[in-house]
Design an enzyme around this catalytic site. Structure first.
Site, PDB file in Angstrom:
ATOM      1  N   ASP A   1       0.875  -1.171   0.000  1.00 54.48           N
ATOM      2  CA  ASP A   1       0.000   0.000   0.000  1.00 54.48           C
ATOM      3  C   ASP A   1       0.916   1.226   0.000  1.00 54.48           C
ATOM      4  OD1 ASP A   1      -2.078   1.760   0.060  1.00 54.48           O
ATOM      5  OD2 ASP A   1      -3.176   0.729   1.640  1.00 54.48           O
TER       6      ASP A   1
HETATM    7  C1  BGC Z   1      -4.967   3.354   0.186  1.00 56.91           C
HETATM    8  C2  BGC Z   1      -5.084   2.466  -1.029  1.00 56.91           C
HETATM    9  C3  BGC Z   1      -4.967   3.289  -2.275  1.00 56.91           C
HETATM   10  C4  BGC Z   1      -3.653   4.037  -2.266  1.00 56.91           C
HETATM   11  C5  BGC Z   1      -3.431   4.916  -3.490  1.00 56.91           C
HETATM   12  C6  BGC Z   1      -3.746   4.234   0.133  1.00 56.91           C
HETATM   13  O1  BGC Z   1      -3.787   5.210   1.100  1.00 56.91           O
HETATM   14  O2  BGC Z   1      -4.974   2.581   1.359  1.00 56.91           O
HETATM   15  O3  BGC Z   1      -6.288   1.758  -0.999  1.00 56.91           O
HETATM   16  O4  BGC Z   1      -5.113   2.507  -3.410  1.00 56.91           O
HETATM   17  O5  BGC Z   1      -3.602   4.868  -1.116  1.00 56.91           O
HETATM   18  O6  BGC Z   1      -4.252   6.022  -3.436  1.00 56.91           O
END
Ligand code: BGC
Length: 763
Positions: free
Chosen positions: A707
């Site tokens: 993530d």
């Molecule tokens: C989230 C993800 C997301 C990523 C990109 C993170 O903060 O947990 O689900 O895809 O950011 O925006």
């Protein structure tokens, strides 16, 4: 068009009919509206107040009619050309329904004033309605609609602590309900929320005749609500979560906000209906059971048969529309495993199917099939056979119905004569700090907390000979050279570079990967998220906001969800984005989790099936789907440091199960690990879960991303097979680890190879 022309040159090439734009097109918006109506769940409809008779006059109460929440915040946000609210939706039904405008306009002014003061959508108090306006409304009609809305988002959880009232009505909402129910003969409630909230206040109030769970229905949510109210659409959604009488009835509630540092999953496998239908006395805590939902028509199930076909059970059911309205019905099949030595839920969902739109009197036979081995339980302590899925001896009962509570035993059982191991696995991801877990009688089994020796895995990669001449990646695509030979020409610095994310190109706003020009590796960009393609509106690109995942799951319509996957993928493609960071399929464990709206259900079977359908739709367009967040990201507070302390059995049967279904059914090209820690090991460094479970046991051969901006060590992630660190990597950390001998060239190459395989798969 050249391979990778879109990511490389970001051309402006519309994908719609006659070279029109497909992004945010009418067809996609119509699909969004259809999904919003189909995911709507009719919870209560005494005296058939709904659908509204043609020409009904209504007075609409509640800021939510204007301040419509189309979806949640964070990665689930979508920037659209417009958002149709409920008032606007009703106004579009001219001739069918007449709205008392003065009241709605009063709310409109109120909401605009709140926005001016910097208040956030869905997060402010209800307005007091002046007595004179109330009197005028009463003179106008005896039918009132109350709208209640809720907002939540990424990075924070909701509370019920007096300052934040998520689950229960706030004082100002209670006041509004009291005013409306004491002044109008017919009262309809609309809920514009992302996941479960209190429903007892209307379910047990005779003064409220009807209640509709709209969820957060995307950009056309207000019109979809009007479709339902007027009968232009017949609700066919069914709950994918249990509605309990009180927040404290959910077994996760006790410890949800106990600590910012950990979450103890003491309820074990007894999540959602597995808890309420099994634990003695808990059935009474349910207002609306899992699977429940009414319709404007009635259906009869008949000719229910089941038989054993090789290693599967096939259930057939005939569904007849016995009412006067066309509509769809969802048939659900549950099984009850024998009470043996392993504790078991009373019922577990193992199959479902939805009918087509049946005309009054019309019938359809549905066939639902499931594998017998899917009825097995995971034995993590060795009561029967350690680290095995086991079918315990005894009788397996099959239930068929239209919700978990009323599903009835059918005249077919499956008998297992002796305890049978269906899969011998390995103990992975087990807890060190879990002190107890719930048993099927509601008591707790005490567990011993002790250090666990984690398994080690060797990365097998055979480095090829460096080729004499230099090859661009295209030569691999064209079959001139194999991928290992291509990788052999990359320097270690190239490898460090490829193992991290890189800045945005084109309209991307969540970064990308690849981008190594001198080796012909194109920049491959990502985009969020579960409710639609999230592009920064400053680019001028506005996309389609679909209903949130909870609403999509409530459709129980896999074809529809697949279609949405396809539509979103086309919006990605048109904007030269290659990876869509969806579906999100963590479990609805607590009503307070800030990201529930992004996730499908409390049930891993529904979540897995939905995720697989969406993945299929996305990847049918050669866009990469990225199921997330693997795993146990069921709370947002301190998500980067919170330890999910959980038994191996709950991990496998509940929290990993949806991913397992999605991986095996739909083969996603990418998976995103979660921010959190799982039993002491960060998800992205968790070699047991990534290599042991995901790759070795499930045969996953796609790539794994972290993530965005997690707190884990990049070198440990590479070692664990978490192939890329997003949104940026740490080449210096990798270099040091390489120089120290903690990482080998093989370790680096194996991850780079999986990234390049993903890129090669793209158009
Ligand atoms: C989230 C993800 C997301 C990523 C990109 C993170 O903060 O947990 O689900 O895809 O950011 O925006």
């Amino acid at each position: 068009m050249d391979k990778w022309a879109r990511p490389t040159y970001t051309p402006c090439l519309p994908l719609g009919d006659n070279r029109s734009l497909i992004t945010g097109c009418e067809k996609h918006i119509a699909l969004s509206r259809k999904a919003a109506t189909e995911g709507t769940v009719l919870l209560k409809n005494d005296n058939q107040v709904l659908p509204l008779a043609t020409g009904t006059k209504v007075a609409v109460f509640g800021k939510g009619q204007i301040d419509y929440v189309k979806g949640g915040g964070g990665s689930g946000e979508v920037h659209t050309a417009y958002i149709r609210n409920i008032y606007q939706g009703l106004k579009m039904k001219k001739g069918k329904v007449e709205v008392f405008d003065a009241l709605s306009l009063y709310y409109q002014n109120y909401v605009e004033e709140q926005y001016k003061q910097g208040k956030i959508l869905g997060m402010f108090d209800e307005a007091d309605v002046p007595a004179e306006l109330l009197n005028q409304a009463k003179t106008f009609t005896n039918t009132a609609i109350i709208v209640i809305n809720r907002f939540s988002g990424e990075g924070f959880d909701r509370k019920n602590d007096g300052t934040d009232n998520y689950f229960y009505l706030s004082e100002s909402e209670k006041q509004m309900v009291e005013t409306v129910t004491s002044n109008f003969a017919k009262v309809i409630v609309l809920l514009n929320v992302g996941a479960m909230i209190d429903t007892g206040w209307f379910a047990y109030n005779d003064k409220i005749s009807s209640a509709v769970m709209l969820w957060q229905g995307g950009m056309e949510g207000g019109l979809a609500a009007a479709d339902i109210l007027t009968g232009d659409a017949n609700p066919s959604g069914k709950l994918v979560d249990t509605c309990a009488k009180s927040f404290d009835d959910y077994p996760s509630s006790e410890g949800f906000h106990e600590s910012e540092d950990y979450v103890k999953y003491h309820e074990d496998i007894f999540v959602g209906y597995r808890y309420f239908e099994t634990i003695p006395g808990k059935k009474d805590c349910v207002v609306y059971p899992f699977g429940y939902g009414l319709s404007y028509t009635t259906f009869a199930l008949s000719d229910i048969t089941a038989c054993n076909v090789k290693d599967h059970i096939l259930v057939s059911v005939s569904v007849t529309n016995t009412g006067a309205f066309h509509g769809k019905e969802v048939v659900q099949v549950y099984y009850g495993a024998p009470k043996g030595r392993l504790d078991k839920p009373a019922k577990e969902l193992c199959g479902f199917a939805k009918t087509k739109d049946l005309e009054p009197g019309e019938s359809q036979t549905l066939h639902i099939t499931f594998a017998i081995e899917d009825l097995a339980s995971y034995d993590d302590t060795g009561i029967i056979a350690k680290s095995c899925y086991v079918l315990e001896k005894g009788t397996y009962t099959i239930y068929v119905g239209t919700d978990v509570r009323t599903a009835t035993i059918i005249d077919y059982t499956y008998t297992v004569s002796e305890d049978t191991v269906t899969k011998q696995l390995t103990s992975y991801g087990s807890p060190e700090k879990l002190d107890k877990r719930m048993k099927a009688d509601g008591t707790y089994e005490t567990l011993e907390c002790q250090p666990v020796k984690r398994a080690e895995f060797l990365n097998h990669y055979h480095c090829a000979e460096k080729p004499e001449e230099k090859h661009p990646l295209l030569d691999v695509a064209n079959g001139k050279v194999d991928l290992d030979t291509f990788i052999a020409q990359l320097t270690e610095d190239d490898l460090f570079y490829l193992l991290g994310g890189h800045s945005n190109t084109g309209v991307a706003n969540t970064c990308g990967m690849g981008c190594l020009k001198e080796h012909g590796i194109p920049p491959i960009m990502t985009a969020d998220g579960p409710a639609g393609v999230r592009i920064n509106p400053n680019t001028g690109v506005l996309t389609t906001a679909f209903p949130v995942a909870t609403a999509l799951a409530c459709t129980w319509n896999l074809e529809l969800v697949e279609e949405i996957g396809k539509a979103g993928a086309l919006e990605c493609k048109e904007n030269n984005l290659s990876i869509w960071l969806t579906p999100a399929l963590n479990i609805h464990r607590s009503p307070l989790c800030g990201r529930n709206f992004e996730y499908f259900s409390e049930d891993p079977f529904v979540a897995g099936k939905m995720a697989a359908a969406k993945t299929r739709g996305i990847q049918s367009q050669n866009i990469v789907a990225c199921p997330k967040h693997f795993a146990c990201n069921n709370k947002e507070t301190n998500r980067v440091e919170s330890d999910s302390i959980i038994s191996e059995r709950a991990l496998r049967e509940i929290y990993l199960k949806g991913f397992e279904i999605c991986v095996k059914e739909a083969k996603p090209r990418m998976i995103m690990t979660s921010y959190n820690i799982i039993n002491g090991v960060r998800a992205s460094e968790n070699v047991e879960l990534l290599q042991g479970v995901l790759r070795n046991e499930w045969g996953y051969d796609g790539m794994i991303t972290t993530d965005w901006g997690n707190h884990a060590c990049h070198a440990k992630e590479v070692k664990a097979g978490n192939d890329i660190k997003m949104h940026i990597g740490y080449p210096d950390v990798l270099k040091t680890a390489y120089e120290n001998g903690e990482l080998t060239r093989e370790d680096l190459c194996i991850c780079v190879k999986r990234i390049l395989e993903m890129i090669l798969w793209l158009d």
